[in-house]
Structures are given as C-alpha cells and as structure tokens.
Design a protein around this motif. Structure first.
Motif, PDB file in Angstrom:
ATOM      1  N   ALA A 354      -0.935  -1.310   0.327  1.00 24.95           N
ATOM      2  CA  ALA A 354      -0.735  -2.700   1.504  1.00 24.95           C
ATOM      3  C   ALA A 354      -0.608  -1.951   1.868  1.00 24.95           C
ATOM      4  O   ALA A 354       0.867  -1.348   3.067  1.00 24.95           O
ATOM      5  CB  ALA A 354       0.395  -3.108   0.693  1.00 24.95           C
ATOM      6  N   GLU A 355      -1.504  -1.696   3.092  1.00 26.31           N
ATOM      7  CA  GLU A 355      -1.544  -0.951   4.464  1.00 26.31           C
ATOM      8  C   GLU A 355      -2.301  -1.690   5.285  1.00 26.31           C
ATOM      9  O   GLU A 355      -3.883  -1.867   4.104  1.00 26.31           O
ATOM     10  CB  GLU A 355      -1.219   0.517   4.161  1.00 26.31           C
ATOM     11  N   GLY A 364       2.100  -2.211   5.060  1.00 22.08           N
ATOM     12  CA  GLY A 364       2.131  -3.881   5.025  1.00 22.08           C
ATOM     13  C   GLY A 364       4.012  -4.385   4.098  1.00 22.08           C
ATOM     14  O   GLY A 364       3.749  -3.467   3.238  1.00 22.08           O
ATOM     15  N   SER A 365       4.593  -4.950   4.683  1.00 22.38           N
ATOM     16  CA  SER A 365       5.495  -5.813   3.631  1.00 22.38           C
ATOM     17  C   SER A 365       4.863  -7.378   3.527  1.00 22.38           C
ATOM     18  O   SER A 365       4.319  -8.528   4.521  1.00 22.38           O
ATOM     19  CB  SER A 365       6.814  -5.308   3.934  1.00 22.38           C
ATOM     20  N   GLY A 366       5.599  -8.004   2.348  1.00 25.33           N
ATOM     21  CA  GLY A 366       5.350  -9.804   2.455  1.00 25.33           C
ATOM     22  C   GLY A 366       5.374  -9.833   1.030  1.00 25.33           C
ATOM     23  O   GLY A 366       5.525  -9.213   0.490  1.00 25.33           O
ATOM     24  N   THR A 367       4.512 -11.225   0.097  1.00 26.49           N
ATOM     25  CA  THR A 367       4.723 -12.023  -0.676  1.00 26.49           C
ATOM     26  C   THR A 367       3.187 -11.621  -1.335  1.00 26.49           C
ATOM     27  O   THR A 367       2.286 -11.820  -0.103  1.00 26.49           O
ATOM     28  CB  THR A 367       5.016 -12.926  -0.405  1.00 26.49           C
ATOM     29  N   TYR A 395      10.770   0.840  -0.138  1.00 31.77           N
ATOM     30  CA  TYR A 395       9.670   2.211  -0.647  1.00 31.77           C
ATOM     31  C   TYR A 395       8.063   1.665  -0.396  1.00 31.77           C
ATOM     32  O   TYR A 395       7.878   1.415   0.565  1.00 31.77           O
ATOM     33  CB  TYR A 395       9.873   1.173  -2.348  1.00 31.77           C
ATOM     34  N   ASP A 396       7.360   3.010  -0.829  1.00 32.01           N
ATOM     35  CA  ASP A 396       6.412   3.292  -0.990  1.00 32.01           C
ATOM     36  C   ASP A 396       5.317   1.670  -1.373  1.00 32.01           C
ATOM     37  O   ASP A 396       5.800   1.285  -1.751  1.00 32.01           O
ATOM     38  CB  ASP A 396       5.815   4.514  -2.106  1.00 32.01           C
ATOM     39  N   PRO A 397       4.440   1.758  -0.274  1.00 34.54           N
ATOM     40  CA  PRO A 397       3.494   0.553  -0.736  1.00 34.54           C
ATOM     41  C   PRO A 397       2.543   0.472  -1.709  1.00 34.54           C
ATOM     42  O   PRO A 397       1.589  -0.352  -1.336  1.00 34.54           O
ATOM     43  CB  PRO A 397       3.318   0.101   0.885  1.00 34.54           C
ATOM     44  N   MET A 398       2.671   1.487  -2.233  1.00 42.21           N
ATOM     45  CA  MET A 398       0.807   1.029  -3.179  1.00 42.21           C
ATOM     46  C   MET A 398       1.320   0.068  -4.199  1.00 42.21           C
ATOM     47  O   MET A 398       2.874  -0.061  -5.131  1.00 42.21           O
ATOM     48  CB  MET A 398       1.202   2.263  -4.679  1.00 42.21           C
ATOM     49  N   LEU A 399       0.088  -0.043  -4.362  1.00 43.09           N
ATOM     50  CA  LEU A 399       0.233  -1.199  -5.147  1.00 43.09           C
ATOM     51  C   LEU A 399       0.213  -1.443  -6.726  1.00 43.09           C
ATOM     52  O   LEU A 399       0.783  -1.807  -7.916  1.00 43.09           O
ATOM     53  CB  LEU A 399      -0.285  -2.733  -4.387  1.00 43.09           C
ATOM     54  N   GLY A 427      -2.243 -11.786   0.287  1.00 44.76           N
ATOM     55  CA  GLY A 427      -0.827 -12.100   1.168  1.00 44.76           C
ATOM     56  C   GLY A 427      -0.512 -10.974   2.412  1.00 44.76           C
ATOM     57  O   GLY A 427       0.585 -10.914   2.442  1.00 44.76           O
ATOM     58  N   LEU A 428      -1.251  -9.891   1.631  1.00 44.03           N
ATOM     59  CA  LEU A 428      -1.036  -8.377   2.399  1.00 44.03           C
ATOM     60  C   LEU A 428      -2.380  -8.045   2.350  1.00 44.03           C
ATOM     61  O   LEU A 428      -2.957  -7.936   2.523  1.00 44.03           O
ATOM     62  CB  LEU A 428      -0.162  -8.319   1.690  1.00 44.03           C
ATOM     63  N   VAL A 429      -2.198  -6.880   3.801  1.00 46.89           N
ATOM     64  CA  VAL A 429      -3.741  -6.843   3.880  1.00 46.89           C
ATOM     65  C   VAL A 429      -3.793  -5.214   3.749  1.00 46.89           C
ATOM     66  O   VAL A 429      -2.451  -5.045   3.369  1.00 46.89           O
ATOM     67  CB  VAL A 429      -2.952  -6.018   5.518  1.00 46.89           C
ATOM     68  N   THR A 430      -4.645  -4.997   2.728  1.00 45.53           N
ATOM     69  CA  THR A 430      -4.673  -3.803   2.009  1.00 45.53           C
ATOM     70  C   THR A 430      -5.970  -3.270   2.058  1.00 45.53           C
ATOM     71  O   THR A 430      -6.516  -2.862   3.483  1.00 45.53           O
ATOM     72  CB  THR A 430      -4.723  -4.105   0.356  1.00 45.53           C
ATOM     73  N   ASN A 431      -6.014  -1.780   1.999  1.00 43.94           N
ATOM     74  CA  ASN A 431      -7.236  -0.721   2.224  1.00 43.94           C
ATOM     75  C   ASN A 431      -8.136  -0.913   1.158  1.00 43.94           C
ATOM     76  O   ASN A 431      -9.186   0.061   0.937  1.00 43.94           O
ATOM     77  CB  ASN A 431      -6.365   1.162   1.834  1.00 43.94           C
ATOM     78  N   ARG A 432      -8.214  -2.289   0.308  1.00 45.49           N
ATOM     79  CA  ARG A 432      -8.345  -1.877   0.062  1.00 45.49           C
ATOM     80  C   ARG A 432     -10.752  -1.699  -0.089  1.00 45.49           C
ATOM     81  O   ARG A 432     -11.369  -1.410  -0.488  1.00 45.49           O
ATOM     82  CB  ARG A 432      -8.872  -3.287  -1.423  1.00 45.49           C
ATOM     83  N   ASP A 433     -10.770  -2.484   0.952  1.00 42.57           N
ATOM     84  CA  ASP A 433     -12.207  -2.836   1.631  1.00 42.57           C
ATOM     85  C   ASP A 433     -12.620  -0.967   2.297  1.00 42.57           C
ATOM     86  O   ASP A 433     -13.644  -0.169   1.829  1.00 42.57           O
ATOM     87  CB  ASP A 433     -12.285  -3.163   3.134  1.00 42.57           C
ATOM     88  N   LEU A 434     -11.558  -0.437   2.636  1.00 39.48           N
ATOM     89  CA  LEU A 434     -12.542   1.067   3.013  1.00 39.48           C
ATOM     90  C   LEU A 434     -12.425   2.181   1.127  1.00 39.48           C
ATOM     91  O   LEU A 434     -13.275   2.836   1.189  1.00 39.48           O
ATOM     92  CB  LEU A 434     -10.543   1.786   3.620  1.00 39.48           C
ATOM     93  N   LEU A 435     -11.571   1.306   0.562  1.00 42.31           N
ATOM     94  CA  LEU A 435     -11.620   2.297  -0.850  1.00 42.31           C
ATOM     95  C   LEU A 435     -13.041   1.621  -1.334  1.00 42.31           C
ATOM     96  O   LEU A 435     -14.011   2.674  -1.918  1.00 42.31           O
ATOM     97  CB  LEU A 435     -10.854   1.592  -2.316  1.00 42.31           C
ATOM     98  N   VAL A 436     -13.491   0.694  -0.582  1.00 43.35           N
ATOM     99  CA  VAL A 436     -14.743   0.679  -1.756  1.00 43.35           C
ATOM    100  C   VAL A 436     -16.090   0.892  -0.735  1.00 43.35           C
ATOM    101  O   VAL A 436     -16.995   1.337  -1.303  1.00 43.35           O
ATOM    102  CB  VAL A 436     -15.246  -0.735  -1.424  1.00 43.35           C
ATOM    103  N   ALA A 437     -15.232   1.030   0.236  1.00 41.99           N
ATOM    104  CA  ALA A 437     -16.978   1.740   1.407  1.00 41.99           C
ATOM    105  C   ALA A 437     -16.580   3.263   0.995  1.00 41.99           C
ATOM    106  O   ALA A 437     -18.048   3.568   1.206  1.00 41.99           O
ATOM    107  CB  ALA A 437     -16.289   1.305   2.428  1.00 41.99           C
ATOM    108  N   ILE A 438     -15.522   3.921   0.934  1.00 39.16           N
ATOM    109  CA  ILE A 438     -15.768   5.748   0.513  1.00 39.16           C
ATOM    110  C   ILE A 438     -16.484   5.450  -0.859  1.00 39.16           C
ATOM    111  O   ILE A 438     -17.203   6.452  -0.671  1.00 39.16           O
ATOM    112  CB  ILE A 438     -14.673   5.272   0.203  1.00 39.16           C
TER     113      ILE A 438
END
Length: 671
Positions: A354-355, A364-367, A395-399, A427-438
């Motif tokens: 969540a970053e 990031g933080s939230g629900t 805590y660490d924001p790893m989902l 609900g949260l901004v994540t690094n998902r798109d970056l991971l897919v792009a890599i």
C-alpha cells in the motif's frame, strides 16, 4: 555440507508466534499441519486480523505502536508462559534478530525457533561479520572502519579511501535501510560523505561508526538460503535473485537467479555453507552477496532469520521451510529431502504494498474495501488482509506476497503478471501497476536486471498515465453502473432507464475525477441504443449489452469489454482487461464552501508532526519543506507546490494529523 554430533529432542506442543500479518498466519498454517497448538499476540489495531482468527489462542498486547507491542519481549514471554507455550517463533522483523530476546527465551525455558544467540550476536555488527567471513574464506569486499570515537581526519580518511579503491560506499556499521549510506566516486567527495554518514548513523542508530567498502557498479543482489540443524549439519537450498529494489528494499524476488549457472551456483553455495558453519548456524538463514556483472560475488551479510521471500525457495524445492524450522528447533536432524534437494522449475514473488510509487513510494493507509487475487494455476498468495481490513500507519504497509511457479522462468513471470493484472484492490493506492509493468518489461523478461533497475526505469516511465481508451471505457461504465444502481433502488418502474422521456431531451450527465483530471460523461439510452460523449467527444461503435451496478458489458469502437464496477461512497473502482482505475464521482451540486481553500497543503496520510519548518507569514519558494511528519517509521515532507507566503499554519510539533487534514495554506505571489 558440514556435519557433527547429535543432541536431545524437545517436542514442541504449543507455539507462540511473536509477529503479525502474513508471516504470522504463514507460521500458524505450518504449525497446524504439525499438530502444534498456536498462540497469537496482537496489538489493539490487529484484534480482528486474519492471523488472530487463525490461531488457537490469542493474547492482547495493549497499544498500537510497535515499541509498545510487538517489540515488547517481556510481554511476549509473559504471554507464552501464561498460555503454556513451550516455544516462540519470531517470524521476520521485530524481534527475529534480537540476540537479547533469544537469550531471554532460553532463560525462561522457552525454545526460540531460530539460530543460537551466539550466531545472532556474531552477525550483529557488519564490521565483525566481515572479519569473521574473511577468516572463513568467504569472499569479502575491500574495506576500512572509522570507529564511533575516531575524529574525522581528512588525510587519514583519504588514505583509507585510497586503500579501498573507488568507487566506494560509506555505510553505517550498526543499521540498515539506506540510512548512513553514501556512494563516493572520487577523493574530493570522501571526507564530506564520511562526515554526513557518521552524523546520520549517530542520529538513526546511536552509533557513528561507519566503514568504507568497495562499491560494485551495476551489481546484482543474490542471496543463498542455508539451513542448519543441531547435529552440526549445514546445507544450502540454492540462490534467490533479489535485484529489483526500491529504497534498498526488495519488491520482486525469484529462484533460481537467471544469472547463475551450475558452476557459479556451486561456488555460491559453498561460500554460504562456509559462512553458516563459521557461526555454528542452526535453522533457516540467508547469506546475502553482491554480484558483479562478471560473476564475482562478495559477502554482504547474514540474515539470521526466515526471509520475506522464502516462498520462492519453497516453490522450487517443494519444502516447507517453516515446518523445517520447527523440526530443527525440536532437535530433529535435517531430513533426506533437504540434504538431497533439487531445483524444479522457476518461481517469482512480488511484494504488494500500500504505497504510491508516483509519490516517491509514500506509504498509504485506510480501509481495504476489496482484496481479490484471482485463483490461477500455480499462483500462491500469502497475505494478512481481506475485504474490510484497515491498514494503519504503525506497521509495514505490505498487503501480500504473490508467488507464481512455472516450468520455466518465462512461464512463472507470465503467470504472476496475469494474477496481479486481474487483481481487484480497492480503497488504497498500491504498487500493483508498477509490479505488472516490471514483469512485462523486456529488460526484466530477458533477465537483465541489477539493483539500479528502478533508477533506469522510474515508475512514471514504466507505468505512465491512463490512456484515452481506458478513461472512455471506465468512466462510461461507471456512469452506466450508477444508472443501473439508481434504477435498482427506485420504488417504481425499475425497468425504465433514468432520464427516459417520451420526448427526447438532454442527455444524462456524470462527472468523475481521475487523479487531478476531471472527466465529463454525457450519455443517452434510447430505442436505437446507447450514445455517449466523453468531454464533448462522441464515442463510436457503441453497444450496451448489459448493465448492472457491479458489471457493465459494452462495446466501444466495436471492441467488447466487461468492466467490473465497485462503488464505495463517491469512489468508483473499475477493473477490466484495460487495468484498474479509481474514479471519484464529482457532486453535481457541491455544498457551498465545501472543499479546501486554494493553496491548501493536505496531509497525504495519518501521522505525527515531527518538525514545523516554516513560519506563518514567511516567503517560501516552490518545493520548500513546510512540515515534516512521521508515519510507518518513515519521515515524509509536505512541500509548497508554488512560491508564495505561508498564510496559515495549522499544526504544531507532536500533533497527530489525519489524511486530508489541512496543515498549511500557501498564498500565491501576485504577478
């Protein structure tokens, strides 16, 4: 492989897991398979977490901050004794590499599922560890040490640097995470770099000792999994490639390394086993190396615990490393399947955080309104969250860790990319798109990676912004899903579309915001079908095949796509083959005075103000730091977006702020 003697066996009947999140749930899963009862300890925010539900028993550690909960070794040992546990598994992070805690466990009569205290202590100082490894014949980089008590003498420092050779790295001896670290390329920079690194190290770790070390250009980060038992046997379970990193932290790992052949693998394994034997290692550990483009490798450190990325080793060997940790802690010798382990296929792991990569990886933080990873063949998900989980700032924001296995590297990479691309994370901004792009980047696919990959390929370049086709399809789908939801909730004539008239009138309208961009949708459903415009531009080749509040099936430009729609308040989440988009529905008639004042600086996440840099009435330049706050153990700066005057300053040092709270207002300078 090394071998020695045979001690007594101590069966574990109840295990306390001194950790949280996905690793706590992971340890509990293996313990259950071994018929071992489990105890979770948890903070107040984690009371409803998955790992707490998974455990047989749970003990509350009152509070929220790590220092008050998961770092309180005394409370954890009390919980173990109170519940009748006979062992503690520390997971990773927190107390996992704390020699004092391991010693306290032994004094309390508890088995510490990890290496001996002496092994943890031996690796506690990077300088002492390097000296020990050099004596054991493990390759180390040339280096020199400047102690905490030494004065920074320019001539002496320059002489040390010349002996090490350029480029070199200045590193804090007692710490990590990139703090107290500088790269120096010539003699003119070295004194200032040492002075700055010592100052930063003293502030962060309480000790200003630094060492100079030869810097390897364009290195790979390769590590070797080792396992030792109490009978004197130490083996290796092959290497992992961990070169894709941001802020010196790994985000994609794989096994085996695409850069390692059988000859190099044997050399790496031999060095790692020598390192483990030198410190009498037992249990799971990792020997980390930096590897030059020519295949030369040098010792970095030994992580005296289970690594975050251990699943890739499990996937290619078929072993349960957590179960093996427990069995070794019971006094069992390493079984034949470990001594005779072989690599089968390839595995790749991505850490889902969540970053916001576009905002310098701001946590990031939230629900978490929705968390769904598709169930695909040979894809594994290790997570501690679910729909409705709250991600806080303590805590660490790893989902989650998402791991894919394949017969080949290409197969594993493709599976992982597809699983992440189809994930619904709302609900949260994540690094998902970056991971897919890599994972889809040609350089990564070719295996041509090193620790500078994300410097050469910044997130903005890899990911980009949503294209016009994505915006058109998803905003239209959101509008049509909203229309379907309103009709489903209508008290009468639900089959009649909203806005329907006997006599054709104006179209239905909706406005959404994507990032900083507003998008206007105008659409009309008639007997002849669907017509629509996006920001005044008509869409062609349209056909509406189905529209529900949660799914829209439509053609745009003659291409049919299904869009999953999830609405939470004014947020609309759209997922399709085009990717995932978060829209914010704009009110048609906003409340007077609603919204922040022009020039307002908002806190990007909850946190505590640690420093107020500017003063009210002060003239500031664009980019000037106004307020610094701390969240998730990191400092974040709120900067002036424009040059102007600090017209309002609404926070003070020590104050807790919520996400979106106004911390200051900058009045723009008049031209």
């Amino acid at each position: 492989m090394t071998t020695q003697t045979s001690p007594a066996r101590h069966p574990i009947r109840k295990l306390l897991v001194a950790n949280r999140g996905e690793i706590a749930e992971r340890v509990i899963r293996s313990a259950r398979a071994l018929d071992i009862a489990t105890v979770a300890v948890h903070s107040d925010p984690d009371a409803d977490a998955l790992f707490v539900e998974a455990a047989d028993e749970a003990i509350l550690l009152p509070g929220a901050a790590s220092a008050d909960t998961y770092l309180r070794g005394d409370l954890i040992i009390e919980a173990a004794l109170a519940t009748g546990a006979d062992a503690i598994h520390p997971g990773y992070g927190f107390l996992s590499e704390n020699a004092g805690f391991a010693r306290q466990c032994a004094e309390a009569g508890l088995i510490f599922v990890g290496p001996p205290v002496e092994a943890i202590e031996a690796m506690g100082s990077k300088i002492a560890a390097k000296e020990l490894m050099a004596k054991a014949g493990v390759p180390v980089l040339p280096g020199a040490t400047i102690d905490d008590t030494d004065e920074v003498d320019a001539v002496a420092v320059a002489a040390m640097a010349d002996g090490v050779g350029y480029p070199l790295l200045v590193k804090a001896a007692f710490g990590g995470g990139g703090r107290g670290m500088r790269i120096v390329r010539d003699a003119d920079e070295v004194v200032d770099a040492v002075t700055g690194a010592r100052r930063e190290a003293a502030s962060a770790f309480g000790n200003a000792t630094v060492f100079l070390e030869r810097f390897v250009e364009n290195p790979r980060h390769v590590e070797v999994q080792i396992f030792g038992d109490t009978h004197g046997t130490v083996v290796h379970l092959f290497e992992r490639e961990c070169s894709i990193q941001r802020r010196y932290q790994k985000i994609i790992e794989e096994a085996p390394s695409p850069a390692v052949d059988e000859v190099l693998r044997a050399r790496l394994g031999e060095a790692a086993v020598a390192a483990g034997a030198a410190i009498g290692y037992t249990g799971a550990g990792t020997v980390e190396f930096v590897m030059a483009p020519n295949g030369e490798f040098f010792f970095l450190e030994v992580n005296t615990r289970l690594q975050v990325e251990h699943p890739v080793t499990e996937e290619v060997t078929g072993l349960d490393l957590v179960a093996l940790q427990i069995q070794v802690a019971e006094g069992e010798p390493l079984p034949a399947e470990v001594l005779e382990a072989r690599i089968a296929g390839h595995a790749v792991e991505a850490r889902l955080y969540a970053e916001d990569p576009a905002a310098d990886y701001l946590p990031g933080s939230g629900t978490l309104h929705r968390f769904r990873i598709p169930d695909l063949p040979s894809v594994r998900v290790d997570t501690g969250v679910r729909d409705g989980s709250v991600v806080g700032t303590n805590y660490d924001p790893m989902l989650a860790k998402v791991i894919a296995h394949g017969r080949t590297r290409d197969e594993a990479v493709r599976r992982l990319a597809r699983a992440l691309a189809e994930a619904q994370i709302h609900g949260l901004v994540t690094n998902r798109d970056l991971l897919v792009a890599i994972l889809r980047d040609p350089e990564f696919v070719a295996g041509a990676t090193d620790t500078g990959y994300l410097t050469r390929h910044p997130p903005a370049t890899l990911v980009g912004t949503p294209g016009k086709d994505v915006i058109a399809v998803h905003t239209l789908a959101a509008a049509l899903a909203g229309q379907a939801a309103r009709r489903a909730g209508a008290p009468v004539q639900r089959a009649v579309p909203t806005g329907w008239r006997n006599v054709v009138s104006g179209p239905q309208r909706a406005e959404y915001r994507i990032g900083d961009t507003d998008v206007d949708i105008a659409y009309r459903i008639t007997r002849e079908g669907l017509t629509a415009e996006v920001d005044g531009t008509p869409l062609t080749g349209l056909a509406l095949l189905a529209a529900r509040p949660d799914l829209v099936d439509l053609r745009v430009d003659g291409v049919r796509r299904r869009v999953h729609v999830h609405t939470v308040g004014d947020a609309v989440y759209c997922d399709s083959v085009l990717g995932g988009t978060t829209l914010t529905e704009r009110p048609r008639l906003p409340e007077p005075g609603s919204g922040a004042a022009p020039g307002s600086l908002l806190a990007p996440m909850p946190g505590t103000v640690v420093r107020v840099v500017a003063e009210q009435g002060q003239q500031v330049e664009a980019g000037a730091v106004i307020v610094v706050f701390e969240a998730m153990k990191m400092e974040h700066s709120v900067r002036a977006p424009i040059a102007g005057t600090v017209a309002e300053l609404s926070v003070r040092t020590g104050q807790t702020v919520e996400a979106g709270e106004t911390v200051a207002v900058i009045a723009e300078e008049e031209a």
